[in-house]
Design an enzyme around this catalytic site. Structure first.
Site: not given
Length: 392
Positions: A275, A333
């Site tokens: 991610s 993230h």
């Protein structure tokens, strides 16, 4: 005297009878005790006296009146110096290897073009369609089917963009790692090397390997779908070599940001997934083309601009990091997204456009005595966005 002798004899006889009776009773008692001991499994241990117990368990009045300090929780000491040095070194090596790969690809393209031109000149006019028709008729049915399948696969591969061809290898590696998670004997090694945790003894190598690791199929499909969607845009902007360097560096940098946040908050738990690197790709494209229209997977009728989508994702991850949500690794993230924005805005000029000296050094090592000439007869390399050393 006679009566005394008679009394003594009677008294002796009585004592003798009593002694004999007592001996027989003791003998009977002893036999009875031996039989019981013979059937008894284990002799009982002597009971501890109450005085001894109270003496051992009860502390002295001086000890009872002096309360001891409460035990402190043992917290592992976390040092992030080695992961930080590994992040810097790995990022530099990634961009250096990307520059060398671009240089070598350009050399191979030039050589392939020359060889192809010479081959076409040699074969021109020497063979006609009749030759290939006879060759096709000599093949068996299985060989023809195999050639047709290979031709279809080649047509499909040729229809893909350069970015889709590049991320196909990344998707294949993630699929292999997902299969390794399903092997029971590999669980310990997978947790050690394919999950990133600042409290683990192995912290540097998992920073790279965890970017290719997914335990859930849904997690991997979601990440790879986003990567596949934005692959054409990011590769057209940066080139495949520079894209690979950005992707690998983003995975390590996002993990480093996650390490820092976990160590600062004390929430030490393992994490895995691509991610962080995918967020860097998404952020780079959205920053470069903020007016592009994006859609939502499950809501195709809803569209929004790339700039608005990036702001919404960053806001959600920032809220998750501040509120302590543990559904995703929000720190990773944010680290990947910030790195993607920074690289498109400033990093490209600071890193990629200043690779000329390194390429010249590599060229001198690879072909000594070449006088610093580049492939194709050029004297330098172009400093464009996605370009490398080009013939002039």
């Amino acid at each position: 005297m006679a009566w005394r002798a008679c009394v003594m004899m009677n008294w002796t006889k009585t004592d003798f009878v009593r002694t004999r009776n007592t001996a027989s009773q003791s003998c009977r008692l002893n036999l009875c005790n031996q039989q019981r001991c013979g059937f008894r499994r284990e002799a009982k241990r002597p009971d501890t006296k109450k005085g001894n117990v109270s003496k051992e368990t009860n502390p002295s009045p001086h000890e009872a009146n002096t309360p001891g300090p409460p035990p402190r929780p043992v917290t592992p000491r976390i040092t992030l110096f080695k992961p930080l040095m590994f992040t810097i070194g790995f990022t530099g090596c990634s961009f250096g290897a990307a520059a060398i790969l671009q240089y070598e690809n350009l050399r191979s393209r030039i050589q392939t073009a020359k060889d192809k031109e010479e081959t076409e000149q040699l074969l021109q006019g020497s063979q006609d369609m009749a030759y290939w028709h006879d060759w096709w008729n000599q093949l068996s049915g299985m060989q023809r089917q195999l050639i047709l399948v290979m031709s279809m696969m080649d047509d499909f591969w040729s229809s893909l963009t350069e970015g889709q061809k590049t991320v196909t290898g990344i998707i294949a590696v993630n699929a292999v790692v997902l299969c390794l998670w399903r092997i029971p004997s590999m669980q310990r090694s997978m947790i050690k090397y394919f999950t990133s945790n600042p409290a683990s003894k192995t912290r540097c190598l998992p920073m790279v390997l965890s970017s290719f690791s997914h335990y859930s199929i849904i997690h991997m499909v979601a990440n790879m779908y986003v990567l596949w969607t934005f692959s054409s845009g990011i590769v057209s902007l940066l080139g495949k070599e520079q894209f690979l360097a950005v992707y690998l560096s983003a995975g390590v940098i996002s993990t480093m940001v996650s390490y820092v946040c976990k160590a600062a908050s004390g929430r030490l738990y393992p994490s895995l997934g691509a991610s962080g690197a995918v967020m860097a790709v998404l952020a780079a494209v959205c920053t470069k083309v903020p007016a592009a229209k994006l859609g939502i997977i499950f809501l195709p009728m809803v569209t929004l601009t790339a700039g608005s989508a990036l702001k919404a994702l960053v806001a959600v991850d920032a809220a998750g990091l501040l509120l302590g949500w543990r559904l995703f690794d929000h720190a990773a993230h944010l680290g990947g997204a910030l790195f993607g924005v920074w690289y498109v805005a400033y990093g490209h000029k600071l890193i990629w456009r200043k690779r000329e000296l390194f390429i010249k050094f590599w060229h001198d090592i690879r072909s000594p005595g070449g006088g610093g000439s580049r492939p194709g007869g050029g004297s330098g390399a172009s400093g464009g966005d996605g370009g490398g050393p080009r013939p002039q």
